[in-house]
Motif scaffolding. Structure first.
Motif, mmCIF file in Angstrom:
data_model
loop_
_atom_site.group_PDB
_atom_site.id
_atom_site.type_symbol
_atom_site.label_atom_id
_atom_site.label_comp_id
_atom_site.label_asym_id
_atom_site.label_seq_id
_atom_site.Cartn_x
_atom_site.Cartn_y
_atom_site.Cartn_z
ATOM 1 N N GLU A 146 0.881 -0.930 0.056
ATOM 2 C CA GLU A 146 -0.038 0.106 0.591
ATOM 3 C C GLU A 146 0.743 1.411 -0.414
ATOM 4 O O GLU A 146 0.405 2.388 -0.696
ATOM 5 C CB GLU A 146 -0.918 -0.402 1.103
ATOM 6 N N ASP A 149 2.676 1.597 -3.517
ATOM 7 C CA ASP A 149 1.804 1.907 -4.866
ATOM 8 C C ASP A 149 0.086 1.966 -3.963
ATOM 9 O O ASP A 149 -1.375 1.726 -4.262
ATOM 10 C CB ASP A 149 1.358 0.557 -5.406
ATOM 11 N N PRO A 150 -0.039 3.349 -3.317
ATOM 12 C CA PRO A 150 -1.139 3.834 -2.930
ATOM 13 C C PRO A 150 -1.877 3.746 -3.563
ATOM 14 O O PRO A 150 -3.535 3.675 -3.439
ATOM 15 C CB PRO A 150 -0.691 4.958 -2.545
ATOM 16 N N ASP A 151 -2.412 3.829 -5.296
ATOM 17 C CA ASP A 151 -3.421 4.328 -5.739
ATOM 18 C C ASP A 151 -3.936 2.755 -6.755
ATOM 19 O O ASP A 151 -4.407 3.029 -7.054
ATOM 20 C CB ASP A 151 -3.437 5.261 -6.765
ATOM 21 N N ARG A 152 -2.496 2.087 -6.550
ATOM 22 C CA ARG A 152 -3.055 0.120 -7.112
ATOM 23 C C ARG A 152 -2.245 0.285 -8.675
ATOM 24 O O ARG A 152 -3.240 -1.033 -8.671
ATOM 25 C CB ARG A 152 -4.224 0.113 -6.431
ATOM 26 N N SER A 153 -1.701 1.298 -9.229
ATOM 27 C CA SER A 153 -2.113 1.682 -10.722
ATOM 28 C C SER A 153 -1.119 0.466 -10.748
ATOM 29 O O SER A 153 -1.045 -0.025 -11.764
ATOM 30 C CB SER A 153 -1.325 3.061 -10.909
#
Length: 164
Positions: A146, A149-153
């Motif tokens: 997380e 890659d907080p925006d999960r892109s």
């Protein structure tokens, strides 16, 4: 100045991570080589194709799922093609992309090899852990993912929810 360095606990944890991240792939590679003459990287490609309902994926999606560069994936798929386990096709929806398609023979390899691979993962990764430790490890890894890659892109979504 002290904040520039890892504290003792962080250093021990970091070193343990480095050791495990080197040893687990080595153990899994050895098991797959022994059981099927197959590298772990090649097995992951076969497994990712087997999980698709159509047994095919765009090469770009497959590279991402298999955590391989486009170039490395191309070489891996070429070796799998030589064995008759994968074939490449032009994407029919736009004609521009290429698909990797798992052949029946390739699917048979996955079915034959998967139980031993699962046993190797279970024994090497989860065997030494209690149920509580497994949960803590999952939570820790999810927290790191997380943060990275907080925006999960950058992550591949779970399951087969990406277009084939």
């Amino acid at each position: 100045m002290a904040d520039r360095w890892l504290d003792d606990e962080q250093q021990r944890t970091w070193r343990a991570w480095l050791t495990v991240s080197e040893l687990v792939p080595r153990v899994l590679d050895a098991q797959l080589q022994r059981d099927a003459g197959l590298s772990h990287a090649a097995y992951v490609v076969l497994a990712m194709l087997s999980e698709s309902p159509s047994r095919s994926r765009r090469m770009s999606d497959l590279a991402r799922r298999a955590n391989q560069s486009q170039s490395r994936l191309s070489h891996t798929v070429a070796r799998l093609e030589e064995r008759g386990w994968v074939r490449r096709e032009r994407a029919t929806d736009d004609g521009r992309g290429n698909l990797a398609v798992l052949t029946d023979a390739g699917y048979d390899v996955v079915v034959a090899v998967a139980p031993g691979h699962v046993d190797a993962v279970r024994e090497s990764v989860f065997g030494p852990l209690t149920g509580e430790q497994t949960s803590v490890l999952r939570e820790a890894l999810e927290a790191i993912a997380e943060k990275l890659d907080p925006d999960r892109s950058l992550r591949v979504r779970d399951g087969n929810d990406l277009p084939d």
